[in-house]
Design an enzyme around this catalytic site. Structure first.
Site, short mmCIF file in Angstrom:
data_model
loop_
_atom_site.label_atom_id
_atom_site.label_comp_id
_atom_site.label_asym_id
_atom_site.label_seq_id
_atom_site.Cartn_x
_atom_site.Cartn_y
_atom_site.Cartn_z
N ASP A 295 -12.67 -8.62 33.81
CA ASP A 295 -14.03 -9.09 33.54
C ASP A 295 -14.34 -9.23 32.04
O ASP A 295 -15.51 -9.23 31.67
CB ASP A 295 -15.08 -8.15 34.16
CG ASP A 295 -15.02 -8.14 35.67
OD1 ASP A 295 -14.34 -9.00 36.24
OD2 ASP A 295 -15.63 -7.25 36.28
N ASP A 514 -18.01 0.66 43.97
CA ASP A 514 -18.20 -0.27 42.86
C ASP A 514 -19.33 0.17 41.95
O ASP A 514 -19.39 -0.25 40.79
CB ASP A 514 -18.53 -1.67 43.39
CG ASP A 514 -17.37 -2.29 44.15
OD1 ASP A 514 -16.22 -2.17 43.69
OD2 ASP A 514 -17.62 -2.89 45.21
#
Length: 575
Positions: A295, A514
């Site tokens: 990311d 997450d």
């Protein structure tokens, strides 16, 4: 009870056990005795315990180039006279030689004390793993063959560096994750699958109360490799601690900030120690795959409207940090670098696809080794994008309307992760990367099985209805990424699963959250992201939809039992 000198015994180790005590009557030998409930009669594979034999451990030996390794020899029973045991190298790689212990003498006193034979691998310029059989023999006894294999350290080939580190290898099983998985109902079915080891903060390098450190994982990998026969072992380590990390999210924000000397700390306190540990010669036989900064670079293409991402771009911290990591890691011959390339639901549009490939290429050119500093790329890390959509493709039309016009695709050029990964690889090769470059896809949570999985294409003539009823990815929106309800385990890890793919992998350990669904105070640098809140109605990155997240989730990386059980239930292929 264990004492400091005997508390840990490595696989294949040998030792003598006994006790001190007194007894007031006759000391009669027991008819049997057991270890952990298993009766020990002294027999097992090989010759009868009453017959003389050579006991050699191990019989498959990995020797790092420029270093040495040993195997041990002893006798099975006490001899009546001295016994000479010789080790003789046969035909094969002549760089592998016996440097000590070629002739051993066992007496009536030391017959059961293992003696070592040392095998060295000379430095050479080739890039292959040579092997050489060594015959361990004694007059009148059955000989034993030890196969010695060099772990080459020359970049470009061998165990030191091969084109695809997953080919022909088995994967490291993280005992910490495995124990949690096995404790769940049905979890034993996947508990021995290899998953990624996440170095998500500086403290993780040496280990924390919730998990062992990098060296401990590598030591455990060496032990697993020793019990693995001749197959090499691949261990996957996630490098994930850039300053201003995950600049467009909050649940996985890191501990380092650009404005607080974060880039220098990243280099000296994070990357340097990791590289130093990985370069330890005792890990040279391992194939260490590093997943570099997920990311990160894609955020510099799509999210510059956010202050933290803008700072990462204007300061150069993301690019410089990635380049520093690649320079340090690529210099270690048995370390492989796979750079994150987002996923199709993020950069699948042409406006993002090309610029991301350009940024990755320019970042690689700025490293010491250029394009060679990157072994491959990974997509869908810790995400949920379906590997394939079996019931429609990007060319499908519904009543004359392209599926690209549906709300779900929103003009994306790709409908699934496999076609995207293959196309992105082609684009990277066109930018200058070698055509041997390979892709990984994280399939840990993109199976989307269970009763909600469509069994065929929709019959609707409305493009939105058709796509929604036909797609296997059951998320509310492709931009949803946190603890997705209804997800399932995906394809099990394997090498060379499709053209251009090095492997399907499980980098995100299934069952690890997450992010928390509510704010939880912590000392791990992890914030609360509303995208993990099932009541949140979203933002422009998910089309202002509900998040589809599971409730009652813990901090990112912490065990989430409810999620793991759902992943098992919805696994596709089914368990």
């Amino acid at each position: 009870a264990n004492t400091p000198w005997n508390g840990t015994q490595a696989t294949g180790a040998q030792w003598t056990i006994g006790f001190n005590g007194t007894y007031t009557t006759t000391n009669t030998n027991p008819a049997t005795f057991a270890i952990n409930g298993v009766t020990c009669g002294g027999s097992g594979p090989g010759p009868d315990p009453g017959q003389q034999a050579l006991v050699v451990t191990p019989t498959a030996l990995t020797v790092p180039e420029g270093s040495s390794a040993t195997y041990s020899v002893r006798l099975q029973t006490q001899p009546t006279a001295n016994v000479t045991v010789t080790s003789t190298a046969g035909s094969g790689d002549t760089n592998l030689t016996i440097t000590s212990g070629a002739s051993l003498t066992f007496t009536t006193a030391n017959w059961n004390t293992p003696q070592n034979v040392t095998v060295a691998a000379a430095e050479d310029s080739d890039t292959t793993n040579g092997s050489r059989p060594i015959t361990v023999a004694s007059t009148g006894l059955t000989s034993v063959t030890v196969t010695a294999t060099e772990a080459d350290n020359d970049t470009g080939g061998g165990t030191g560096h091969v084109d695809n580190p997953y080919a022909g290898a088995t994967g490291y099983v993280n005992a910490d994750w495995s124990a949690k998985a096995a404790a769940e109902p049905g979890g034993s079915a996947v508990a021995n699958i290899s998953t990624g080891v996440w170095m998500d903060r500086i403290a993780a390098i040496n280990g924390t109360t919730s998990g062992r450190g990098l060296r401990a994982h590598l030591d455990a990998a060496v032990t697993q490799d020793a019990a693995n026969g001749s197959a090499p072992l691949t261990i996957q380590v996630v490098i994930y601690n850039l300053p201003n990390r995950d600049c467009s999210a909050l649940a996985s924000n890191g501990e380092l900030l650009i404005a607080q000397n974060g880039l220098n700390r990243y280099k000296t306190e994070y990357i340097d120690p990791i590289a130093a540990i990985m370069a330890d010669p005792k890990y040279a036989a391992l194939r260490i795959v590093t997943i570099v900064e997920i990311d990160s670079l894609p955020n510099l293409i799509t999210n510059l409207g956010l202050a933290k991402c803008q700072e990462a771009q204007s300061s150069g911290a993301y690019v410089q940090g990635v380049q520093y990591a690649l320079n340090k890691l690529h210099a270690i011959p048995n370390v492989y670098t796979y750079l994150d390339a987002a996923h199709h639901g993020w950069i699948g549009w042409s406006s993002n696809f090309g610029p991301t490939a350009d940024l990755i290429a320019s970042t690689a050119r700025g490293t010491t080794a250029g394009y060679a500093s990157i072994d491959g790329f990974i997509t869908n890390t810790a995400n949920y994008s379906a590997l394939t959509e079996p019931h429609f493709s990007i060319g499908t039309t519904v009543n004359g309307t392209s599926v690209r016009q549906s709300r779900w695709l929103d003009w994306n050029d790709y409908v699934d992760e496999l076609t995207f990964a293959q196309a992105f690889r082609t684009a990277l090769v066109s930018k200058g990367f070698p055509n041997t470059i390979g892709m990984l896809i994280d399939t840990s949570r993109n199976g989307w099985g269970g009763s909600a999985r469509p069994t065929g294409p929709s019959t609707s003539t409305d493009v939105n209805t058709f796509v929604d009823q036909s797609r296997t990815d059951r998320r509310i929106h492709a931009g949803n990424w946190c603890n997705q309800s209804g997800a399932g385990l995906g394809e099990r890890p394997r090498a060379n699963p499709a053209a251009g793919l090095d492997a399907y992998v499980w980098i995100k350990p299934p069952g690890e959250s997450d992010g928390s669904s509510t704010e939880i105070a912590n000392d791990e640098g992890k914030g609360f992201d509303r995208m993990c809140d099932p009541t949140y109605t979203g933002n422009d990155r998910n089309g202002n939809n509900l998040t589809g997240s599971l409730p009652n989730a813990p901090l990112s990386g912490h065990w989430f039992s409810a999620q793991f059980r759902q992943l098992l239930q919805n696994a596709n292929p089914p368990l």
